[in-house]
Write a protein that holds these residues in place. Structure first.
Motif, PDB file in Angstrom:
ATOM      1  N   LEU A 149       0.824  -1.196   0.000  1.00  0.00           N
ATOM      2  CA  LEU A 149       0.000   0.000   0.000  1.00  0.00           C
ATOM      3  C   LEU A 149       0.868   1.259   0.000  1.00  0.00           C
ATOM      4  O   LEU A 149       1.892   1.315   0.684  1.00  0.00           O
ATOM      5  CB  LEU A 149      -0.922   0.038   1.226  1.00  0.00           C
ATOM      6  CG  LEU A 149      -2.322  -0.559   1.049  1.00  0.00           C
ATOM      7  CD1 LEU A 149      -2.248  -2.030   0.684  1.00  0.00           C
ATOM      8  CD2 LEU A 149      -3.149  -0.350   2.326  1.00  0.00           C
ATOM      9  N   SER A 150       0.450   2.243  -0.774  1.00  0.00           N
ATOM     10  CA  SER A 150       1.107   3.536  -0.734  1.00  0.00           C
ATOM     11  C   SER A 150       0.785   4.217   0.588  1.00  0.00           C
ATOM     12  O   SER A 150      -0.081   3.763   1.356  1.00  0.00           O
ATOM     13  CB  SER A 150       0.632   4.414  -1.896  1.00  0.00           C
ATOM     14  OG  SER A 150      -0.731   4.786  -1.700  1.00  0.00           O
ATOM     15  N   MET A 151       1.446   5.319   0.856  1.00  0.00           N
ATOM     16  CA  MET A 151       1.205   6.047   2.104  1.00  0.00           C
ATOM     17  C   MET A 151      -0.256   6.477   2.218  1.00  0.00           C
ATOM     18  O   MET A 151      -0.892   6.277   3.256  1.00  0.00           O
ATOM     19  CB  MET A 151       2.131   7.253   2.176  1.00  0.00           C
ATOM     20  CG  MET A 151       2.039   8.034   3.484  1.00  0.00           C
ATOM     21  SD  MET A 151       3.330   9.289   3.556  1.00  0.00           S
ATOM     22  CE  MET A 151       3.011  10.013   5.176  1.00  0.00           C
ATOM     23  N   ASP A 152      -0.801   7.043   1.150  1.00  0.00           N
ATOM     24  CA  ASP A 152      -2.194   7.492   1.207  1.00  0.00           C
ATOM     25  C   ASP A 152      -3.155   6.316   1.319  1.00  0.00           C
ATOM     26  O   ASP A 152      -4.161   6.397   2.033  1.00  0.00           O
ATOM     27  CB  ASP A 152      -2.535   8.336  -0.024  1.00  0.00           C
ATOM     28  CG  ASP A 152      -1.932   9.734   0.054  1.00  0.00           C
ATOM     29  OD1 ASP A 152      -1.889  10.300   1.164  1.00  0.00           O
ATOM     30  OD2 ASP A 152      -1.498  10.260  -0.987  1.00  0.00           O
ATOM     31  N   GLU A 153      -2.845   5.227   0.632  1.00  0.00           N
ATOM     32  CA  GLU A 153      -3.699   4.038   0.737  1.00  0.00           C
ATOM     33  C   GLU A 153      -3.688   3.493   2.154  1.00  0.00           C
ATOM     34  O   GLU A 153      -4.740   3.084   2.680  1.00  0.00           O
ATOM     35  CB  GLU A 153      -3.224   2.973  -0.250  1.00  0.00           C
ATOM     36  CG  GLU A 153      -3.518   3.299  -1.699  1.00  0.00           C
ATOM     37  CD  GLU A 153      -2.854   2.333  -2.657  1.00  0.00           C
ATOM     38  OE1 GLU A 153      -3.348   2.182  -3.793  1.00  0.00           O
ATOM     39  OE2 GLU A 153      -1.810   1.730  -2.274  1.00  0.00           O
ATOM     40  N   LEU A 154      -2.522   3.478   2.790  1.00  0.00           N
ATOM     41  CA  LEU A 154      -2.446   2.974   4.155  1.00  0.00           C
ATOM     42  C   LEU A 154      -3.163   3.901   5.120  1.00  0.00           C
ATOM     43  O   LEU A 154      -3.867   3.435   6.030  1.00  0.00           O
ATOM     44  CB  LEU A 154      -0.990   2.795   4.587  1.00  0.00           C
ATOM     45  CG  LEU A 154      -0.799   2.179   5.971  1.00  0.00           C
ATOM     46  CD1 LEU A 154      -1.445   0.792   6.048  1.00  0.00           C
ATOM     47  CD2 LEU A 154       0.675   2.078   6.343  1.00  0.00           C
ATOM     48  N   LEU A 155      -3.030   5.202   4.951  1.00  0.00           N
ATOM     49  CA  LEU A 155      -3.744   6.145   5.815  1.00  0.00           C
ATOM     50  C   LEU A 155      -5.247   5.952   5.691  1.00  0.00           C
ATOM     51  O   LEU A 155      -5.975   5.992   6.695  1.00  0.00           O
ATOM     52  CB  LEU A 155      -3.357   7.577   5.460  1.00  0.00           C
ATOM     53  CG  LEU A 155      -1.938   8.006   5.876  1.00  0.00           C
ATOM     54  CD1 LEU A 155      -1.564   9.317   5.205  1.00  0.00           C
ATOM     55  CD2 LEU A 155      -1.835   8.136   7.397  1.00  0.00           C
ATOM     56  N   ASN A 156      -5.732   5.727   4.487  1.00  0.00           N
ATOM     57  CA  ASN A 156      -7.167   5.467   4.290  1.00  0.00           C
ATOM     58  C   ASN A 156      -7.572   4.161   4.967  1.00  0.00           C
ATOM     59  O   ASN A 156      -8.640   4.086   5.599  1.00  0.00           O
ATOM     60  CB  ASN A 156      -7.495   5.409   2.798  1.00  0.00           C
ATOM     61  CG  ASN A 156      -7.429   6.769   2.133  1.00  0.00           C
ATOM     62  OD1 ASN A 156      -7.589   7.803   2.791  1.00  0.00           O
ATOM     63  ND2 ASN A 156      -7.184   6.790   0.830  1.00  0.00           N
ATOM     64  N   TRP A 157      -6.723   3.143   4.849  1.00  0.00           N
ATOM     65  CA  TRP A 157      -7.026   1.849   5.491  1.00  0.00           C
ATOM     66  C   TRP A 157      -7.121   2.025   7.003  1.00  0.00           C
ATOM     67  O   TRP A 157      -8.044   1.488   7.649  1.00  0.00           O
ATOM     68  CB  TRP A 157      -5.942   0.834   5.141  1.00  0.00           C
ATOM     69  CG  TRP A 157      -6.189  -0.531   5.734  1.00  0.00           C
ATOM     70  CD1 TRP A 157      -6.848  -1.563   5.163  1.00  0.00           C
ATOM     71  CD2 TRP A 157      -5.779  -0.974   7.049  1.00  0.00           C
ATOM     72  NE1 TRP A 157      -6.888  -2.639   6.023  1.00  0.00           N
ATOM     73  CE2 TRP A 157      -6.250  -2.303   7.184  1.00  0.00           C
ATOM     74  CE3 TRP A 157      -5.087  -0.393   8.097  1.00  0.00           C
ATOM     75  CZ2 TRP A 157      -6.037  -3.050   8.331  1.00  0.00           C
ATOM     76  CZ3 TRP A 157      -4.870  -1.133   9.247  1.00  0.00           C
ATOM     77  CH2 TRP A 157      -5.340  -2.450   9.361  1.00  0.00           C
ATOM     78  N   ILE A 158      -6.189   2.769   7.585  1.00  0.00           N
ATOM     79  CA  ILE A 158      -6.197   2.989   9.032  1.00  0.00           C
ATOM     80  C   ILE A 158      -7.472   3.697   9.468  1.00  0.00           C
ATOM     81  O   ILE A 158      -8.123   3.302  10.446  1.00  0.00           O
ATOM     82  CB  ILE A 158      -4.955   3.794   9.460  1.00  0.00           C
ATOM     83  CG1 ILE A 158      -3.681   2.961   9.282  1.00  0.00           C
ATOM     84  CG2 ILE A 158      -5.081   4.249  10.919  1.00  0.00           C
ATOM     85  CD1 ILE A 158      -2.398   3.749   9.460  1.00  0.00           C
ATOM     86  N   GLU A 159      -7.858   4.747   8.739  1.00  0.00           N
ATOM     87  CA  GLU A 159      -9.064   5.488   9.109  1.00  0.00           C
ATOM     88  C   GLU A 159     -10.313   4.622   8.997  1.00  0.00           C
ATOM     89  O   GLU A 159     -11.234   4.731   9.808  1.00  0.00           O
ATOM     90  CB  GLU A 159      -9.203   6.736   8.225  1.00  0.00           C
ATOM     91  CG  GLU A 159      -8.184   7.810   8.514  1.00  0.00           C
ATOM     92  CD  GLU A 159      -8.226   8.274   9.967  1.00  0.00           C
ATOM     93  OE1 GLU A 159      -9.328   8.521  10.495  1.00  0.00           O
ATOM     94  OE2 GLU A 159      -7.151   8.374  10.585  1.00  0.00           O
TER      95      GLU A 159
END
Length: 293
Positions: A149-159
């Protein structure tokens, strides 16, 4: 595995166990200061620590009390800046703002560093959780990071997932919660007389919430298991985290019962470290699982 240009950070309130720590080489953990009695210590996952989990609980069981202090912005800057210099961005998952001002210190540090490194990013994540809940989310996030996952994809996953981390715990004594201002003196006195072992959770704002007041350790453990059974969502993941504050036998009993209920689960046991242990005291047990919001 794709090369990532961002790094993960957390702190020692995540209570990561030794086995999992060895499997989280991508994560840097920021140490914290604690005071036990009149002595100050550094609790760290590295060689710079000056107190171990075992030493900490020995001191508490001898009658001493502990207090903690938040990480200051300068410490965060010291840890974050080398990664920014190396051309990496940062995701930091810290102790929830519902229980501490530490996360705000990391935001101050991020703002200061962004003035010096305007082309880099530091994303501060409030997990609305602490201790094993924080560590649980971090461990699962690293799995997703490794999947590419890219940084933005991971941040979305976390949220999308952080409010599905269900955190249940029960304490053996009110004294440490009282000294930390988490319960009133009257509540602590009444609970002690009635042998109440309160069952608590961390709500959607990261604040402590009492959800049951069982009497005695046996009823408290049964209530904890019931809340896991009523909340669990195995389709979100099979990881279950069991923690204890110098109470391994109780944690092993909880693990064994959960293993009978959910034989396909990945169940880990870990110690509650000194930072969280200062507020809950010896004897605390906890379970974290994927579940309903």
């Amino acid at each position: 595995m794709p090369t990532q240009n961002y790094k993960m950070f957390s702190d020692v309130t995540s209570d990561i166990d030794k086995e999992m720590l060895a499997d989280l080489s991508e994560v840097t953990f920021v140490p914290m200061n604690i005071t036990v009695g009149d002595e100050g210590y550094v609790y760290s996952y590295g060689d710079d620590g000056t107190i171990t989990v075992e030493e900490f609980y020995q001191k508490l069981r001898s009658g001493l009390f502990a207090s903690t202090s938040q990480i200051n912005p300068e410490v965060y800057e010291e840890y974050f800046e080398p990664e920014l210099k190396a051309g990496n961005d940062i995701i930091y998952i810290g102790l929830t703002s519902g229980l501490s001002q530490t996360l705000n210190s990391s935001r101050v540090a991020a703002r200061n560093l962004m003035e010096q490194y305007p082309d880099r990013r530091i994303e501060i994540v409030d997990p609305f959780d602490a201790s094993l809940g924080q560590g649980f989310l971090l461990y699962e996030a690293v799995r997703e990071m490794r999947a590419g996952l890219s940084m933005d994809e991971l941040l979305n996953w976390i949220e999308e997932h952080k409010l599905h981390v269900c955190h249940w715990f029960t304490v053996d004594t009110f004294e440490h919660l009282k000294r930390g201002g988490r319960v009133s003196g009257a509540t602590a006195a009444m609970g002690t007389v009635l042998q109440v072992k309160p069952l608590l959770t961390v709500d959607d704002e990261g604040k402590l919430e009492t959800i049951a007041k069982p009497r005695g350790r046996k009823q408290a453990t049964a209530a904890l298991i019931d809340h896991v059974k009523n909340s669990i969502r195995p389709e979100l993941g099979t990881f279950i985290y069991v923690g204890h504050a110098d109470n391994l036998a109780a944690a092993e009993e909880i693990r064994d019962e959960l293993k009978q209920l959910y034989p396909n689960s990945d169940i880990r046991i870990t110690d509650i470290g000194p930072v969280i242990g200062a507020h809950v005291g010896p004897g605390m047990t906890t379970v974290v699982n994927w579940g309903d919001r």
